[in-house]
Write an enzyme that holds these catalytic residues in place. Sequence first.
Site, mmCIF file in Angstrom:
data_model
loop_
_atom_site.group_PDB
_atom_site.id
_atom_site.type_symbol
_atom_site.label_atom_id
_atom_site.label_comp_id
_atom_site.label_asym_id
_atom_site.label_seq_id
_atom_site.Cartn_x
_atom_site.Cartn_y
_atom_site.Cartn_z
ATOM 1 N N LYS A 132 -3.980 18.675 -6.202
ATOM 2 C CA LYS A 132 -3.558 17.301 -5.711
ATOM 3 C C LYS A 132 -3.042 17.500 -4.160
ATOM 4 O O LYS A 132 -2.158 18.359 -4.086
ATOM 5 C CB LYS A 132 -2.592 16.590 -6.386
ATOM 6 C CG LYS A 132 -2.021 15.266 -5.882
ATOM 7 C CD LYS A 132 -1.322 14.569 -6.978
ATOM 8 C CE LYS A 132 -0.886 13.445 -6.218
ATOM 9 N NZ LYS A 132 -1.739 12.265 -6.074
ATOM 10 N N ASP A 187 0.763 -0.918 -0.098
ATOM 11 C CA ASP A 187 -0.078 -0.037 0.062
ATOM 12 C C ASP A 187 1.242 1.138 -0.073
ATOM 13 O O ASP A 187 1.557 1.398 0.911
ATOM 14 C CB ASP A 187 -0.864 -0.071 1.223
ATOM 15 C CG ASP A 187 -1.816 0.999 0.875
ATOM 16 O OD1 ASP A 187 -1.591 2.385 0.882
ATOM 17 O OD2 ASP A 187 -3.185 0.820 1.459
ATOM 18 N N HIS A 188 1.269 1.845 -1.174
ATOM 19 C CA HIS A 188 2.335 2.735 -1.321
ATOM 20 C C HIS A 188 2.070 3.846 -0.365
ATOM 21 O O HIS A 188 2.996 4.691 0.012
ATOM 22 C CB HIS A 188 2.468 3.221 -2.682
ATOM 23 C CG HIS A 188 1.397 4.179 -3.385
ATOM 24 N ND1 HIS A 188 0.376 3.755 -3.874
ATOM 25 C CD2 HIS A 188 1.687 5.475 -3.538
ATOM 26 C CE1 HIS A 188 -0.410 4.900 -4.316
ATOM 27 N NE2 HIS A 188 0.260 5.859 -4.403
ATOM 28 N N HIS A 244 -5.771 3.067 1.123
ATOM 29 C CA HIS A 244 -4.824 4.039 1.430
ATOM 30 C C HIS A 244 -5.277 4.787 2.673
ATOM 31 O O HIS A 244 -4.768 5.158 3.755
ATOM 32 C CB HIS A 244 -4.600 5.112 0.517
ATOM 33 C CG HIS A 244 -4.165 4.399 -0.870
ATOM 34 N ND1 HIS A 244 -3.224 3.351 -0.867
ATOM 35 C CD2 HIS A 244 -4.137 4.888 -2.153
ATOM 36 C CE1 HIS A 244 -3.037 2.995 -2.268
ATOM 37 N NE2 HIS A 244 -3.488 3.726 -2.909
HETATM 38 C C1 BG6 Z 1 -3.751 4.746 -6.508
HETATM 39 C C2 BG6 Z 1 -5.243 4.709 -7.181
HETATM 40 O O1 BG6 Z 1 -3.572 3.502 -5.729
HETATM 41 O O2 BG6 Z 1 -3.473 5.797 -5.836
HETATM 42 C C3 BG6 Z 1 -5.347 6.024 -8.087
HETATM 43 O O3 BG6 Z 1 -5.457 3.730 -7.828
HETATM 44 C C4 BG6 Z 1 -4.735 7.334 -7.252
HETATM 45 O O4 BG6 Z 1 -6.618 6.235 -8.446
HETATM 46 C C5 BG6 Z 1 -3.324 6.979 -6.549
HETATM 47 O O5 BG6 Z 1 -4.914 8.389 -7.994
HETATM 48 C C6 BG6 Z 1 -2.839 8.198 -5.763
HETATM 49 O O6 BG6 Z 1 -1.469 7.877 -5.458
HETATM 50 P P1 BG6 Z 1 -0.630 9.340 -4.930
HETATM 51 O O7 BG6 Z 1 0.784 8.396 -4.625
HETATM 52 O O8 BG6 Z 1 -0.487 9.893 -6.405
HETATM 53 O O9 BG6 Z 1 -1.364 10.110 -3.990
#
Ligand code: BG6
Length: 517
Positions: A371, A201-202, A265
């Site tokens: 964002k 889960d990044h 997340h």
């Molecule tokens: C992914 C989702 O896991 O995370 C995407 O599938 C989302 O929809 C993305 O845009 C967001 O990751 P980050 O690291 O750019 O916030």
Amino acid sequence: MSEDESLLVNPFRESFSSRQHPQPCVVVIFGATGDLTHRKLVPAIYNLAFDGDLPLPLKVVGFARRPKTDEEFRTNLETLNRDVSRQGHDDAFWEPFSQSVSYHQGEFQDVEAYRSLARRLDAIYRKNGALGNRLFYLASAPEFFDDILQGLKDSRLNEPVSGCWSRVVVEKPFGTDLPSAQHLNQVVAQTFPEEDTYRIDHYLGKETAQNLMVLRFANTIFEPLWNQHHIECVQITCSEDLGMEGGRGGYYDKSGALRDMVQNHLLQLLSLVAMEPPTDLSADGVRDEKVKVIRSLRRMRDPESVAANVVRAQYTGGSIAGNEVAGYREEDRVHPESLTESYVALRLHIDTWRWSAVPFYVRMGKRLPKKATEISIHFKSPPGVLFNNGKSGAKNENVLVIRIQPDEGHSLKITSKVPGAALRLESVKMDFRYRTSFGKASPEAYERLLLDAMAGDATLFARRDEVEEAWRFIDEIEKAWHESENPPPMADYPAGSWGPGTADDLLAEGGHIWRRL
Ligand code: BG6
């Protein structure tokens, strides 16, 4: 130093690594021609190598269906790395680095492709005895996970070489509901033991998410206040300005904001905010506490409680940063009558002694104005006896903001007297920014997580029970939306706005408002 080691040593940078010890290995990436490999995984490995943080020797083998030579694969990777690498692209460094990357063509269902992969990995090991460790990374489309795990098992690649390890990293989405997640967990468990399984889960690899436990448990000033006596509410917002670019609509329309971001997340962030102090920092010590939070979420078992606590919405056409953009249902690969939400806001309750009666508001939306991801802890206002009696100006509310991205850091909003003869109060901010305090940008989440997998540290990866508990909770909401006779309504919001008015109403019921990002 062996020939392999010298290939990856960055002549320009000193290593600042203070991490535990990742071990040399071969990283086999399934789905090597996909976006994730090109945009995240290989750039992460490149940046680690560039910083001198990579355990050496290390090799990367990309496995995918399309025919391609090693050279073609490296050229494709290089093109993307130029655009996305955190610290730019250095031709002189890329050249030797890329020699440690190769390509293995094969169909995911083809037993022979795994046998030839096994022969290839054996040859690497025979040439260099330090390369017996294997990290299999499932970065393909999820419908191939079963086949890949089966292929690894049939070719006995899941069985570690004597004295070495064999681990699997599984990308999201980890299932699309509880039954599919349970099925995948079962298939994984038949192939790798839980301690060698890394469900990524990044968000857990993001620097500020990692710092949450440090903030809470390595300081004395927050933890005594971190409970229902002092906290009015907690908000978690993940806002994205992007819509369905790059053909993403096909995947997204089958998923939606709740499954795509909240199940994984955002519930992971929530569990870090709400967990009890673990008895130790071992992977299971931490994950035992996190899973208790998810298990304590008040369930929404019927459509009425879903309608009362969850708002779902889709964006209509609008404008983002001055550009006109289409509505969700007009997006490429999205069904024109889609009932998939691009926005969701939830009022959650954690039924524990610590959090009783504290609402946790969580929202996620595509095509919002910018964002940004942040967590804000809103403390209760002081009694209105001296200053907070409505005559002295601003509402005296202390807010601790944890900025996950961008501009990672924390700020604490406190009330101060405005200089001058009159008694006027205003909010001021005490601000901490990673970039200015530590003088460098935080590494990408994938960098940290790859190193942890190479080190055998699963703390920042989801455990089997965490994933299943999260689905158990989410499935009830999905069921109310898609299977009930009177489904809760779908709202809309213009692209470029902060979401539907009903999401504001959700907070207004408790006397709260969303924090402006
Ligand atoms: C992914 C989702 O896991 O995370 C995407 O599938 C989302 O929809 C993305 O845009 C967001 O990751 P980050 O690291 O750019 O916030």
